[in-house]
Design a protein around this motif. Structure first.
Motif, short mmCIF file in Angstrom:
data_model
loop_
_atom_site.label_atom_id
_atom_site.label_comp_id
_atom_site.label_asym_id
_atom_site.label_seq_id
_atom_site.Cartn_x
_atom_site.Cartn_y
_atom_site.Cartn_z
N ALA A 43 -102.58 -28.89 12.07
CA ALA A 43 -103.98 -28.56 12.38
C ALA A 43 -104.66 -27.94 11.16
O ALA A 43 -105.85 -28.19 10.91
CB ALA A 43 -104.04 -27.60 13.57
N VAL A 44 -103.92 -27.14 10.39
CA VAL A 44 -104.49 -26.51 9.20
C VAL A 44 -104.91 -27.58 8.19
O VAL A 44 -106.03 -27.56 7.67
CB VAL A 44 -103.47 -25.54 8.56
N GLY A 49 -108.99 -30.98 5.56
CA GLY A 49 -109.18 -32.33 5.04
C GLY A 49 -108.21 -32.75 3.96
O GLY A 49 -108.59 -33.45 3.02
N VAL A 50 -106.93 -32.33 4.07
CA VAL A 50 -105.92 -32.72 3.08
C VAL A 50 -104.77 -33.42 3.80
O VAL A 50 -104.69 -33.44 5.03
CB VAL A 50 -105.41 -31.49 2.30
N GLY A 51 -103.82 -34.01 3.01
CA GLY A 51 -102.74 -34.80 3.57
C GLY A 51 -101.53 -33.99 4.00
O GLY A 51 -101.44 -32.78 3.77
N VAL A 164 -97.77 -22.63 21.61
CA VAL A 164 -98.55 -22.21 22.79
C VAL A 164 -99.90 -21.62 22.36
O VAL A 164 -100.94 -21.91 22.95
CB VAL A 164 -97.75 -21.18 23.61
N MET A 165 -99.88 -20.81 21.29
CA MET A 165 -101.12 -20.17 20.86
C MET A 165 -102.18 -21.16 20.42
O MET A 165 -103.36 -21.03 20.74
CB MET A 165 -100.84 -19.18 19.73
N ILE A 166 -101.75 -22.19 19.67
CA ILE A 166 -102.76 -23.13 19.17
C ILE A 166 -103.31 -24.02 20.27
O ILE A 166 -104.30 -24.73 20.06
CB ILE A 166 -102.20 -23.99 18.01
N PRO A 170 -107.69 -20.56 18.18
CA PRO A 170 -107.63 -21.09 16.82
C PRO A 170 -106.37 -20.60 16.10
O PRO A 170 -105.86 -19.51 16.37
CB PRO A 170 -108.89 -20.50 16.16
N TRP A 171 -105.89 -21.41 15.16
CA TRP A 171 -104.63 -21.08 14.49
C TRP A 171 -104.69 -19.76 13.74
O TRP A 171 -103.67 -19.10 13.55
CB TRP A 171 -104.21 -22.21 13.55
#
Length: 405
Positions: A43-44, A49-51, A164-166, A170-171
């Protein structure tokens, strides 16, 4: 009037365990700073917007940060005392976790992960040294093994808790939880931590630091023990760093399933530590290192099955779990023997040990990441076997030198 040297503790009681329990809570916080974010790393990288190649970079930056300050913290705690240095470090770690709320790009995130890794510096260079000074050898081995069991709960519950948190938040809020845990540990250390290295007179001079590090790193037995610890820990660190790519990105698992499949590995690691705690007083500790070397090498050999079944991630989990049991059985003993291979102040020795091992693991993670793009799971297996062979060689040389003393 100078303070009397701290007398090591031989008899364990709940009152005497309050300090290591407070320390291990902080260690737990630094570990879940890595483990809880693992299922959130996809998700991060999507948000920024990176691979997928950036997924293990967050962990390698964290470990590199864990080595960055140890060169200073070890000698500093030898000079001004363990207690004030560790208390400052915990407070700094809390602040760095809360700063994640302000991150808005992948490079600021990676840099902050590096800064958060400073928290490991205080555990390794200051906390571990204080534990080894606070207890006699047999008690220190037991305490270290029990601490490892508590700390290793983080890889068991960290990925699951993060998954569970995510689902509900939000992360970034993962790091708020970590900051809260570290804040509780700060209070416990403030109440319970003894000063095992009373402050010494005089300023901290660069030439003194250089002299001490040169003496430590010039000690052949210390280097053999450190290289053995580095090689022994590399397969586990490589797995932790690469497993989100292996299981989530490539095998298509959910974050929750990813967390569940970590359980066999870290349950085996805890089992090894429990076996060490049980037999440390009955079996010569050096023999436990030799016994642990058998599964520590057998596990990586099993992972070589992925060379014939490239998608067979189950072979990796089975092999790394067997290896982890041997690591749990041998690691705490080998750490103790290596730490006392040099007569220099234990803060400096512990810092040297931590710098080398964390840098080696950080480089190992990047090595696995690079090779994984071409050879996949088989590359993880090959690196694990090479690390196992390096461990066996260095450990035999180290224990051979121990027997001659």
């Amino acid at each position: 009037m100078p303070r009397k040297p701290f007398q090591p503790i031989s008899a364990l009681s709940w009152r005497m365990l309050l300090f290591p329990l407070s320390l291990v809570l902080y260690e737990f916080a630094t570990y879940i700073a890595n483990d809880m974010i693992l299922p959130g790393m996809p998700a991060v990288v999507r948000e920024f917007g990176v691979g997928e190649a950036w997924v293990p970079t967050g962990m390698s930056a964290f470990l590199a940060g864990g080595a960055a300050l140890q060169w200073l913290l070890g000698p500093l705690s030898d000079r001004v005392g363990r207690r004030p240095v560790l208390l400052f470090g915990v407070a700094f770690f809390v602040a760095s976790c809360l700063a994640t709320l302000l991150v808005d790009g992948i490079w600021p995130f990676v840099i902050l992960r590096f800064v958060q890794g400073f928290g490991l510096c205080f555990v390794v260079a200051v906390g571990y040294a204080a534990i080894q000074e606070a207890f006699t050898e047999a008690s220190a081995v037991k305490v270290t093994a029990l601490m490892a069991n508590v700390a290793l709960i983080s890889p068991l519950i960290g990925p699951l808790a993060g998954a569970v948190m995510i689902e509900y938040a939000p992360w970034r809020w993962i790091f708020v939880v970590i900051a809260a845990v570290a804040a509780v540990s700060w209070f416990g250390l403030w109440r319970a931590m003894p000063e095992t290295a009373p402050p010494t007179a005089g300023p901290l001079r660069a030439r003194h630091i250089w002299h001490d590090y040169r003496a430590v790193l010039g000690n052949r037995r210390f280097l053999l023990g450190t290289l053995a610890l580095s090689a022994g820990g590399m397969p586990l660190m490589a797995w932790i760093g690469q497993s989100p790519v292996i299981l989530i990105e490539r095998a298509g698992m959910s974050a929750l399933d990813f967390g569940i499949w970590q359980i066999p590995i870290f349950a085996a690691l805890i089992a090894g530590n429990l076996a060490l705690a049980r037999y440390a007083a009955r079996v010569p500790v050096r023999r436990l290192v030799a016994i642990g070397s058998v599964p520590l090498m057998a596990g990586p050999i099993l992972t070589l099955a992925t060379l014939w079944q490239p998608a067979g991630w189950g072979w990796l989990i089975a092999g790394i779990a067997i290896y982890a049991f041997g690591l749990g059985l041998a690691n705490a003993v080998l750490y103790r023997l290596t730490l006392f291979a040099s007569d220099i102040g234990k803060g400096t020795v512990s810092a040297s040990l931590g710098m080398v091992t964390l840098l080696a693991c950080s480089l190992g993670i990047e090595l696995v990441k690079i090779g994984y793009a071409w050879l996949g799971n088989g590359w993880v297996a090959l690196v694990s076997c090479a690390a196992g062979l390096g461990y066996i060689h260095c450990t035999r040389a180290f224990l051979g030198g121990e027997a001659k003393r």
